[in-house]
Design a protein around this motif. Sequence first.
Motif, mmCIF file in Angstrom:
data_model
loop_
_atom_site.group_PDB
_atom_site.id
_atom_site.type_symbol
_atom_site.label_atom_id
_atom_site.label_comp_id
_atom_site.label_asym_id
_atom_site.label_seq_id
_atom_site.Cartn_x
_atom_site.Cartn_y
_atom_site.Cartn_z
ATOM 1 N N PRO A 443 0.816 -1.214 0.000
ATOM 2 C CA PRO A 443 0.000 0.000 0.000
ATOM 3 C C PRO A 443 0.855 1.272 0.000
ATOM 4 N N LEU A 444 0.374 2.282 -0.675
ATOM 5 C CA LEU A 444 0.960 3.613 -0.605
ATOM 6 C C LEU A 444 0.289 4.345 0.551
ATOM 7 N N LEU A 445 0.960 4.404 1.703
ATOM 8 C CA LEU A 445 0.420 5.048 2.899
ATOM 9 C C LEU A 445 -0.938 4.445 3.275
ATOM 10 N N ALA A 446 -0.888 3.265 3.874
ATOM 11 C CA ALA A 446 -2.104 2.523 4.197
ATOM 12 C C ALA A 446 -3.059 3.320 5.078
ATOM 13 N N ASP A 447 -2.538 4.209 5.931
ATOM 14 C CA ASP A 447 -3.410 4.996 6.804
ATOM 15 C C ASP A 447 -4.269 5.992 6.034
ATOM 16 N N GLU A 448 -3.926 6.239 4.777
ATOM 17 C CA GLU A 448 -4.720 7.170 3.972
ATOM 18 C C GLU A 448 -5.801 6.461 3.162
ATOM 19 N N ALA A 449 -5.975 5.167 3.365
ATOM 20 C CA ALA A 449 -7.081 4.453 2.733
ATOM 21 C C ALA A 449 -8.403 4.916 3.321
ATOM 22 N N ILE A 450 -9.463 4.766 2.548
ATOM 23 C CA ILE A 450 -10.800 5.082 3.049
ATOM 24 C C ILE A 450 -11.664 3.834 2.945
ATOM 25 N N SER A 451 -12.754 3.814 3.666
ATOM 26 C CA SER A 451 -13.619 2.640 3.682
ATOM 27 C C SER A 451 -14.324 2.481 2.339
ATOM 28 N N LEU A 452 -14.808 1.267 2.092
ATOM 29 C CA LEU A 452 -15.555 1.013 0.863
ATOM 30 C C LEU A 452 -16.786 1.906 0.790
ATOM 31 N N ARG A 453 -17.473 2.061 1.897
ATOM 32 C CA ARG A 453 -18.678 2.902 1.893
ATOM 33 C C ARG A 453 -18.334 4.349 1.541
ATOM 34 N N SER A 454 -17.257 4.857 2.117
ATOM 35 C CA SER A 454 -16.849 6.231 1.819
ATOM 36 C C SER A 454 -16.446 6.379 0.354
#
Length: 516
Positions: A443-454
């Motif tokens: 991942p490229l900065l995993a903390d910047e992922a968003i939820s599927l719903r978002s």
Amino acid sequence: MGVDTDLVGPGTQVHDLGGAGLLPGFIDAHVHPVAGGLAALRCDLSELAHDRRGYLDAIAEYVRTHPDEPVISGSGWYGDAFPGGLPTKDDLDSVVGDRPVVLSSHDGHGVWSNSEALRRAGISAATPDPDGGRIERDERGEPTGVLFERAFDAVNALIPADGPDRLRDALLLAQQRLLSVGVTGWQDAGVGIPAFGLTDTLDTYLAADAAGELVAHVCGALWWTAEEGIGQLGTILDRRDSARGPRLHIDTVKVMQDGICENCTAAMLEPYCNIPADAHSEGLSFIDPVELADVCALLARNDFHIHMHAVGDRAVRECLDALSSAVTACGDFAAHHQIAHLDVVDPLDMPRFRELGVTANIQALWARRDIEIVERKLPLLGPEREGRHFPFGSLLRAGAQLAMGSDWPVTDPNPLWALHTAVHRTGSRADPHAIGPDARTVPLLADEAISLRSAVDAYTAGAARVTHRAARAGTIEVGKDADLIVLDGDITTADDIGELAVQTTMVGGAVVYERP
């Protein structure tokens, strides 16, 4: 299958989806469809593997099969296919020397041209870089054949203007492509944009809409030409007044404030790292910030929504400052202003999106560890800014509303590929442009992922809001248009969202695409 009989009338068609996924139609909040259609009609490199020899062979074949074209134009190349990250005129000269060749990069911010194109455009070692652009040069100061931003205007001017019929063919070809990936509406992020070799496309949309050929709902954003300043307002008002149709409305203006990081034209608060000697150390602001604030206030007073391009953190701040002026100026006008791309955002500016009611318009497909990003872009940002790269999760946590778009033909228009990357920060296995040893796995900065719903909300309800269709589209509710898509699987359990496919697309209850 259970059916709510209160909703079924004599003309109702009932479909058993057999467990397939049903979603609102996707709405692309930032796309250039006519450019995408034209790319397919020209020398199109966008579907090829990232390979220098493959590009040159494809160009040679196009030249052979189009002997009467006075200028070979096209698009879609990626820099990672070439040693050093950029092609040269020498490569093109080996393929064709008697006709100009003008090929836009996949991102639309650079052009690869041959010696004949440079000669006819009057570009030589003695030519200075224009305001807002850069001529790539070798160690002797000679142009290499790559031109960035406004530096490519002169070679683009060599491309013969496309006639109305060809532009209409491009729009309809693009519409079919978008419908096939579940896009039922879009915002054209620059009607009149001087990129991708485009001419003005407003008349193209009006003609298609009047003829009943426009199936999707389109919100157009009129292009703001930086060099013309506020004197262009009258023309823009006239164009808005002429642009009303069954499927088309234009109530937005597109303002471009900077370029991109890869060529050091994105406007940064601090200098780039490891930059070429001839690069702009902190990037370019295309409009002076004081003037930008005046422009946004003027547009807001005339009831325009504002769609801004900002890649670098300085450009983002300048746009937020300018939109603050717009919010003050707009009175009772319910504006949906937005800033697109947002590659780097300073942490101090993230809460301002919520405070000002500015939507973060994101292109999620870019947020992965492609070779081009890892080798060309991240070294320019440096370690500290690398940690703020495409900060979608941080923006959401700071209260920003999100909309999502593809920026096609910069990258592929398939929303499912973008949703996968938004959620996982990796490339889908289905995406051939996810190139690099880590692109699909790290991942490229995993903390910047968003939820599927978002992510889904950003590509549906969020995009409906900024295209001013929220009352009719973006969610599945009684009373809204039946703009719907059927997927071939369950998006909530898919291991790779990008490997799902759209089976059926409906607009207003009518089936407009079915997968063969």
